[in-house]
Enzyme design. Structure first.
Site: not given
Ligand code: DOR
Ligand code: ZN
Length: 355
Positions: A15, A17, A101, A143, A181, A254
């Site tokens: 997971h 980003h 997702k 999520h 998460h 995450d």
């Molecule tokens: O804290 C988070 N940030 N939780 C998420 O589900 C998305 C993520 C983000 O993309 O910044």
């Molecule tokens: Zn995330």
């Protein structure tokens, strides 16, 4: 005697980003340096990755920055109320994405987290998509947090388990599901016990901090993420499943970078914690503290990788007991590009990934 090093297969971030543009250029090298064989790339860009064309183009932008690395960016599809089941299957069969997702939004179009405003408002309306996914064994990465205004922030996860997840599992017994998460001990019990092909990712930060951390030294935006960290009993319960070697749980950082200007503003601080620079070391600290090194390799590098079409790596990586100073933030030399504060930045970490 305490070990001074631990060697495990190269790991996989289930997971992640990485964003786009300048931010992508700054944060992707962090995960590459952490020797990940690949990662599940989250699709919640400002313009969500909701079609085959967008996913291919995004994958190309990531691949262009790999600099010879063998890292595999495993793309995901952002599910909306308008996603066509046929496109879901086609993108999967053509190898464009490996999973779907699910973010949810309420009737006002407010999502529960960063970039989730385009998420699903009508979950029942998505059942034809889940049906196609079940048939083709396409994993659903959820999520699971209720997004209604009248649900208590700290109960969002367990409310969603009862209201959203359980009916999905019942209606689609063959659908592979990953609970993203996970933070709530009750959700952890459910994932560990239910008779279904379900797994959960757990972040390093949720293993390390409880909800008090959001208030250390005054409101602390550096510890604000979604789901929000929970009370201590929940953190301890989730951590117990993870470090006792339960195979339904696996590492998904995450890691969620935000520029300092949106992260540390006092009104509307963005949700997300950036751990990509030291994820392996953070997880290692947790397993070290719990005397559970025999379970670190499975958690980071083995558990349910086949679900994503990945194999356990035949290459290894070694983490050594060696202090190092974690930078406060990451950025590029270019003026005007993002600066991202690092979780535990400025601290000395006791473990270091070799090489
Ligand atoms: O804290 C988070 N940030 N939780 C998420 O589900 C998305 C993520 C983000 O993309 O910044
Ligand atoms: Zn995330």
């Amino acid at each position: 005697m305490k070990e001074n090093s631990v060697t495990i297969p190269r790991w996989f971030d289930r997971h992640l980003h990485v964003r786009d543009g300048d931010m992508l250029r700054i944060v992707l090298p962090c995960t590459l340096k952490q020797r990940a064989t690949g990662a599940i790339i989250m699709p919640n860009l400002a313009d969500p990755i909701s079609t085959i064309e967008k996913a291919k183009a995004y994958r190309d932008r990531i691949t262009a920055l790999l600099d010879g690395s063998d890292f595999v960016p495993c793309m995901t599809l952002y599910l909306t109320d308008h996603t066509d089941p046929e496109e879901v299957v086609r993108g999967f069969e053509e190898g464009v994405w490996r999973a779907v997702k699910l973010y949810m939004a309420n009737q006002k179009g407010q999502g529960g987290t960063t970039g989730s405003a385009h998420g699903v408002k009508d979950l029942l309306g998505r059942y034809p998509v889940f049906e196609a996914m079940e048939k083709h064994k396409i994993p659903l990465l959820g999520h699971f947090e209720a997004v209604e205004e009248d649900v208590d922030e700290f109960d969002r996860e367990i409310v969603s388990v009862d209201r959203d997840l359980k009916p999905i599992l019942k209606s689609f017994p063959g659908l592979p599901v990953v609970f993203e998460h996970l933070t709530d001990g009750r959700a952890a019990d459910f994932v560990a016990e239910v008779d279904h092909n379900i797994h959960a990712t757990v972040t390093a930060h949720h293993l390390m901090i409880n909800r008090n951390a959001m208030f250390w030294g005054g409101m602390n935006p550096g510890h604000y993420c979604k789901p929000v960290p929970k009370r201590e009993t929940h953190r301890a319960k989730v951590r117990q499943y993870v470090t006792s070697g339960n195979r339904r749980f696996g590492a998904g950082t995450d890691s969620a970078p935000h520029d300092e200007s949106v992260k540390s503003r006092c009104y509307g601080c963005a949700a997300g914690i950036f751990t990509a620079l030291s994820a392996v070391e953070l997880y290692t600290m947790v397993f070290d503290e719990d005397n559970a090194f025999e379970h670190l390799g499975p958690f980071l590098s083995e558990n349910f990788l086949a679900l994503y079409g990945m194999r356990v790596s035949s290459e290894t990586m070694t983490i050594e007991r060696q202090g190092w100073h974690l930078p406060e933030s990451v950025s590029s030399q270019l003026i005007g590009t993002p600066t991202v504060k690092v979780f535990k930045g400025g601290a000395d970490l006791p473990w270091k990934l070799a090489g």
